[in-house]
Scaffold this motif. Structure first.
Motif, PDB file in Angstrom:
ATOM      1  N   ALA A 354       0.825  -1.208   0.000  1.00 33.86           N
ATOM      2  CA  ALA A 354       0.000   0.000   0.000  1.00 33.86           C
ATOM      3  C   ALA A 354       0.859   1.259   0.000  1.00 33.86           C
ATOM      4  CB  ALA A 354      -0.907  -0.009   1.225  1.00 33.86           C
ATOM      5  N   PRO A 355       0.402   2.296  -0.704  1.00 38.56           N
ATOM      6  CA  PRO A 355       1.161   3.561  -0.705  1.00 38.56           C
ATOM      7  C   PRO A 355       1.216   4.186   0.692  1.00 38.56           C
ATOM      8  CG  PRO A 355      -0.928   3.779  -1.908  1.00 38.56           C
ATOM      9  CD  PRO A 355      -0.772   2.339  -1.573  1.00 38.56           C
ATOM     10  N   ASN A 356       0.173   3.989   1.479  1.00 38.10           N
ATOM     11  CA  ASN A 356       0.188   4.500   2.839  1.00 38.10           C
ATOM     12  C   ASN A 356      -0.012   3.320   3.778  1.00 38.10           C
ATOM     13  OD1 ASN A 356      -0.717   5.413   5.391  1.00 38.10           O
ATOM     14  ND2 ASN A 356      -1.162   7.410   4.513  1.00 38.10           N
ATOM     15  N   SER A 357       1.070   2.907   4.412  1.00 32.89           N
ATOM     16  CA  SER A 357       1.012   1.659   5.164  1.00 32.89           C
ATOM     17  C   SER A 357       0.084   1.762   6.379  1.00 32.89           C
ATOM     18  CB  SER A 357       2.411   1.230   5.591  1.00 32.89           C
ATOM     19  OG  SER A 357       3.009   2.220   6.369  1.00 32.89           O
ATOM     20  N   MET A 358      -0.024   2.957   6.970  1.00 34.32           N
ATOM     21  CA  MET A 358      -0.879   3.085   8.141  1.00 34.32           C
ATOM     22  C   MET A 358      -2.350   2.913   7.779  1.00 34.32           C
ATOM     23  SD  MET A 358      -1.164   3.298  11.312  1.00 34.32           S
ATOM     24  CE  MET A 358      -2.317   3.819  12.570  1.00 34.32           C
ATOM     25  N   MET A 359      -2.741   3.503   6.651  1.00 29.52           N
ATOM     26  CA  MET A 359      -4.141   3.351   6.239  1.00 29.52           C
ATOM     27  C   MET A 359      -4.452   1.880   5.980  1.00 29.52           C
ATOM     28  SD  MET A 359      -4.565   6.609   3.785  1.00 29.52           S
ATOM     29  CE  MET A 359      -6.278   6.727   3.407  1.00 29.52           C
TER      30      MET A 359
END
Ligand SMILES: [Zn+2]
Length: 584
Positions: A354-359
């Motif tokens: 994912a481009p934003n690992s937290m999301m």
């Protein structure tokens, strides 16, 4: 300042110098010591094991032992190389003319190795007793190099010795293997590793807490070299005592107690609380990947405790955590744990892409809170059987929906402050579970053996054992059975070999005639059919399907034979893409 010695990394400084220094490899050290003392040093050795278990270090120690002449220059081969004679010193520094270290993994290596072996075996050692070839990653040798090697191994000149190392023993030709004395270097047990690190820290005058050492041990996964390097980093961080907090920050790990909290919230279906906890760990610097990896590790650990309660006694895990692990193992059904594990593996993949690992991690946690809380078909049946008859008009004493779906998940989402890059990548921390040594005590019944096969994920063997084996007699270490007509002819032999490998103890597995006991699959089939009938007839089951249109009872099968291995399939089939918002 002028008399300060140049800094030497700990992994090098504390590299073992003698057999006695080789921690955690007692079996190998004993065998080698006996062979040396009896004057029967093998022509060729092969060391296998994961990286960092000391294969090349051991090779050098053996080379020193073969060539050591002692401080007085008069000694013979020894398991206690003096470390000061010309040979010991030159070998340890990797510059002895008669001890050739080669790496078969390097491009130039292969040709050189072949030529070097062919040429130099013809001549006596220049100064040492033996000419020693140390070949690392020997499985990478070309066929022609192996052929050259074989020729030498078949008619070995007395002055030549070979020490091979490999991480992939299966790729080494049997013709070569059969001429070598083989040693399997083990992952170092946590207790041994903690003691080793404590010894080094003390020798360095460094202060570090026990739980900090435990964290390092866990992250090193049995490799002494990795553990020593991590210790080096940890104690170089600064003055004063190194704490678990600092090591966690160094490894990008969240507090384990808090990961357990998070795990707890997930299995209870508390989505909003779980998201808040995840967010707060992230804010404190934990890497989302590391948090999910820790969650997966906990799912694995709790599953193992369920089967092998002793696994909770891991010295790298604090006493509070052990208590929590044991209680989770009691409370959580194996199917929920298996399902969590599968979903976490999938989530890890998603988070890494994912481009934003937290999301991505948040989405994973939301999904987990929903699925983990679903009752399994077994529970459902049990609850239904225990429940009072439903009042007219539907409903009843059974809670149908997981509590998670009652949470307003949307409001539980933390503000989207997670735009930054993910934190530092952490070392995977997998608890190495020791199923050896006092092995037999843990296999009181045949069910324990089956659980072991399942835990080892040997699906093929599991299916065979469950469908083709009519158990006649069982006692720990001994299995007698009658095979079904379609059983594979070498089942007894393979089962014995596997159990020996996994438990480190010999198992006697024998075939007897004329036993007609049902196979495990047959026994289960009978039970399942009865359960199924009971379940379907119950009026509440209809209500369940109404409230839970996506749930299906898939566990109870009439054709158990090929299905039984897929434990996780037994869960209600909730698509992973289940949208938690759709019920709002
Ligand atoms: Zn020496």
């Amino acid at each position: 300042m002028s008399d300060a010695k140049p800094y030497q990394v700990l992994a090098r400084k504390y590299r073992p110098e003698t057999f006695a220094d080789l921690v955690g490899q007692d079996a190998m050290v004993r065998t080698l010591t006996n062979a040396f003392e009896a004057g029967r040093i093998a022509q060729a050795f092969i060391m296998t094991g994961i990286r960092g278990t000391g294969k090349t270090t051991t090779a050098r120690i053996i080379a020193k032992g073969m060539n050591c002449i002692g401080a007085d220059g008069k000694g013979g081969p020894t398991t206690k190389p003096c470390g000061v004679c010309e040979h010991c010193v030159a070998i340890m520094e990797g510059r002895h003319v008669d001890v050739m270290e080669m790496d078969a993994a390097s491009q130039s290596g292969v040709q050189n190795i072949r030529d070097a072996i062919i040429e130099s075996v013809a001549y006596r050692a220049a100064s040492a007793r033996y000419k020693v070839f140390i070949i690392d990653e020997v499985h990478m040798l070309s066929t022609s190099a192996f052929n050259a090697l074989l020729k030498t191994l078949e008619e070995p000149p007395a002055h030549v010795k070979f020490i091979f190392a490999t991480t992939e023993i299966r790729k080494v030709p049997v013709t070569v293997l059969s001429r070598c004395q083989r040693f399997d270097l083990r992952r170092i047990e946590p207790e041994v590793m903690v003691a080793l690190l404590r010894k080094i820290a003390t020798a360095e005058g460094a202060k570090i807490t026990d739980d900090a050492l435990a964290l390092i041990t866990r992250a090193a996964e049995g490799s002494a070299r990795d553990a020593t390097s991590l210790l080096d980093q940890a104690i170089s961080h600064g003055a004063g005592e190194t704490t678990a907090l600092q090591v966690r920050a160094m490894l990008g790990l969240a507090d384990r107690g808090r990961v357990l909290d998070l795990f707890d919230m997930i299995v209870k279906g508390e989505a909003a609380a779980a998201l808040a906890e995840l967010s707060s760990q992230y804010a404190e610097g934990a890497d989302p990947m590391a948090i999910l990896r820790d969650l997966a590790e906990i799912a694995h650990w709790v599953s193992v405790i369920k089967i092998t309660p002793d696994a909770a006694e891991d010295p790298t895990i604090g006493p509070d955590e052990r208590v929590r692990g044991r209680s989770m193992a009691t409370d959580l059904p194996m199917r929920v744990l298996t399902r969590l594990w599968q979903m976490l593996l999938k989530s890890l993949e998603e988070v890494s892409l994912a481009p934003n690992s937290m999301m991505a991690a948040e989405m994973a946690v939301i999904r987990l809170t929903h699925v983990a809380d679903l009752p399994t078909p077994e529970e459902l049946v049990r609850r239904l059987q225990d429940a009072p008859p439903p009042p007219k008009g539907g409903g009843g004493g059974v809670r149908m929906a997981p509590s998670g779906t009652q949470t307003n998940v949307q409001s539980g989402l933390p503000a989207s402050t997670h735009r930054g890059p993910s934190g530092p990548s952490a070392h995977g921390a997998q608890t190495a579970v020791a199923l050896s040594a006092h092995a037999l005590a843990r296999y009181e019944t045949f069910d324990d053996v089956v659980a072991l096969i399942r835990a080892k994920r040997d699906v093929h063997l599991l299916v065979e054992v469950e469908t083709s084996l009519r158990l006649a007699r069982y006692q720990p270490g001994r299995i007698e059975f009658t095979p079904t007509p379609d059983a594979s002819p070498d089942l007894a032999q393979r089962l014995g070999a596997r159990l020996q490998m996994w438990t480190g103890t010999r198992w006697g597995v024998t075939v007897v005639n004329d036993n007609t006991a049902p196979t495990l699959a047959e026994a289960r089939d009978t039970t399942a059919t009865a359960l199924n009938a009971a379940a379907v007839e119950h009026p509440l089951v209809q209500a369940v399907f109404k409230a839970f249109p996506k749930a299906r009872i898939t566990a109870i099968r009439t054709e158990a034979a090929r299905e039984i291995t897929a434990e996780a399939e037994a869960l209600p089939e909730v698509p992973d893409e289940w949208d938690p918002f759709e019920e709002d």
